[in-house]
Design a protein around this motif. Sequence first.
Motif, short mmCIF file in Angstrom:
data_model
loop_
_atom_site.label_atom_id
_atom_site.label_comp_id
_atom_site.label_asym_id
_atom_site.label_seq_id
_atom_site.Cartn_x
_atom_site.Cartn_y
_atom_site.Cartn_z
N ILE A 67 0.84 -1.20 0.00
CA ILE A 67 0.00 0.00 0.00
C ILE A 67 0.87 1.24 0.00
CG2 ILE A 67 -1.92 1.19 1.12
CD1 ILE A 67 -2.30 -1.32 2.85
N ASN A 68 0.56 2.16 -0.87
CA ASN A 68 1.17 3.48 -0.84
C ASN A 68 0.04 4.47 -0.62
OD1 ASN A 68 2.75 5.75 -1.09
ND2 ASN A 68 2.84 5.66 -3.32
N SER A 69 -0.31 4.71 0.66
CA SER A 69 -1.47 5.52 0.97
C SER A 69 -1.34 6.15 2.35
CB SER A 69 -2.75 4.68 0.92
OG SER A 69 -3.88 5.44 1.30
N TYR A 70 -1.93 7.35 2.50
CA TYR A 70 -1.96 8.02 3.80
C TYR A 70 -3.18 7.60 4.61
CZ TYR A 70 -5.47 10.85 1.42
OH TYR A 70 -6.58 11.25 0.71
N LEU A 71 -4.08 6.78 4.03
CA LEU A 71 -5.30 6.37 4.71
C LEU A 71 -5.00 5.36 5.81
CD1 LEU A 71 -7.60 5.86 1.59
CD2 LEU A 71 -7.46 7.87 3.08
N ASP A 72 -5.79 5.41 6.90
CA ASP A 72 -5.62 4.43 7.97
C ASP A 72 -6.27 3.11 7.59
OD1 ASP A 72 -8.38 4.73 8.42
OD2 ASP A 72 -8.07 6.21 9.99
N ALA A 73 -6.04 2.07 8.40
CA ALA A 73 -6.52 0.72 8.07
C ALA A 73 -8.04 0.66 8.01
CB ALA A 73 -5.98 -0.28 9.09
N GLU A 74 -8.72 1.37 8.92
CA GLU A 74 -10.19 1.34 8.94
C GLU A 74 -10.77 1.93 7.67
OE1 GLU A 74 -13.99 2.73 11.73
OE2 GLU A 74 -11.97 3.49 12.15
N THR A 75 -10.22 3.05 7.22
CA THR A 75 -10.70 3.67 5.98
C THR A 75 -10.43 2.77 4.78
OG1 THR A 75 -10.26 5.86 6.90
CG2 THR A 75 -10.56 5.72 4.52
N LEU A 76 -9.26 2.16 4.75
CA LEU A 76 -8.94 1.23 3.66
C LEU A 76 -9.89 0.05 3.64
CD1 LEU A 76 -5.04 1.21 3.97
CD2 LEU A 76 -6.35 2.11 2.04
N MET A 77 -10.23 -0.46 4.84
CA MET A 77 -11.16 -1.58 4.90
C MET A 77 -12.55 -1.17 4.43
SD MET A 77 -11.77 -4.70 5.31
CE MET A 77 -10.28 -5.35 6.03
N ASN A 78 -12.98 0.02 4.78
CA ASN A 78 -14.30 0.51 4.33
C ASN A 78 -14.34 0.61 2.81
OD1 ASN A 78 -15.32 0.71 6.94
ND2 ASN A 78 -14.70 2.85 7.17
N LYS A 101 -4.66 -1.23 13.62
CA LYS A 101 -3.71 -1.26 12.50
C LYS A 101 -3.89 -2.48 11.59
CE LYS A 101 0.02 1.39 14.66
NZ LYS A 101 1.45 1.38 15.06
N ASN A 102 -4.63 -3.47 12.05
CA ASN A 102 -4.81 -4.69 11.27
C ASN A 102 -6.28 -5.08 11.22
OD1 ASN A 102 -1.82 -5.72 10.92
ND2 ASN A 102 -2.00 -5.08 13.05
N TYR A 103 -6.77 -5.31 10.00
CA TYR A 103 -8.16 -5.71 9.79
C TYR A 103 -8.20 -6.97 8.93
CZ TYR A 103 -10.42 -1.46 11.60
OH TYR A 103 -10.90 -0.47 12.40
N GLU A 104 -9.20 -7.80 9.19
CA GLU A 104 -9.41 -8.99 8.38
C GLU A 104 -10.91 -9.18 8.21
OE1 GLU A 104 -8.79 -13.85 8.65
OE2 GLU A 104 -7.61 -12.51 9.94
N THR A 105 -11.37 -9.30 6.97
CA THR A 105 -12.80 -9.46 6.72
C THR A 105 -13.06 -10.61 5.76
OG1 THR A 105 -14.82 -8.27 6.10
CG2 THR A 105 -12.85 -7.82 4.78
N THR A 123 -7.23 -8.95 3.95
CA THR A 123 -6.46 -8.63 5.15
C THR A 123 -5.67 -7.35 4.90
OG1 THR A 123 -6.24 -10.96 5.74
CG2 THR A 123 -4.70 -9.42 6.75
N ILE A 124 -5.84 -6.39 5.79
CA ILE A 124 -5.12 -5.12 5.68
C ILE A 124 -4.20 -4.98 6.89
CG2 ILE A 124 -5.34 -2.60 5.71
CD1 ILE A 124 -7.97 -2.91 4.25
N SER A 125 -2.93 -4.70 6.65
CA SER A 125 -1.96 -4.54 7.74
C SER A 125 -1.17 -3.25 7.52
CB SER A 125 -1.00 -5.73 7.79
OG SER A 125 0.02 -5.51 8.74
#
Length: 215
Positions: A67-78, A101-105, A123-125
């Motif tokens: 990931i090359n992004s300033y977005l946090d993990a929650e925003t990325l997961m949304n 910092k870590n999401y899994e859906t 999975t976003i880390s």
Amino acid sequence: MLCSKSSEIKCRVFYKDAQGKLLNTEMKPKRIEVAFPILKTDSDINIGILRELVASLPFRDSKVYRINSYLDAETLMNICHEMVQRHDIKHIRTLKTKDGKNYETWYRGKAKVNSHDIVLNITISKDTDSIELFGALQTTESLVSMLTEFGHELSTELKTNTRGKSDLNQIVNVTIKDSIQRTESMTNFCPSCGTKLTMGVNFCSECGTKVTQTL
């Protein structure tokens, strides 16, 4: 166009010549194959049955992106969730660590044409600045096509939502990918509340759920 094993594109063109005479011509049929499955989900499933389903499906694979992004993990997961929900696929559960910092859906669907089961995991880390798309299907062609399609859609969504300030770069270096997977596999989370577990414990300190940790 429906996604199926194969189909033909045909058309007839009507036109007028220089003298105004109405003529027509037919296009030579072109056979195509579309592997990406149209999804249709009409039944409930819990996380336990989902894990059994993943183990039973013959083909499993994943694509890992940096990931090359300033977005946090929650925003990325949304963003990921909104992208997936445009398809007829059911959201099963989302887990996260306490620090966010870590999401899994997890998602589950069925192909409309043959009712084959489909499992998708994202999975976003932010610890490794990575997004992993994992899929489990009954045919390898549909699996490759599904992961490629979702990867393309996700890249487009990120650029759209950040006005081109975010992007994904697929990790093709096996060493880098394995390193990320080993790092993530060392972290265990409660399947009920998503709390990060201390190595060696048998019960979640947050909700009391009995857990089996992965070594």
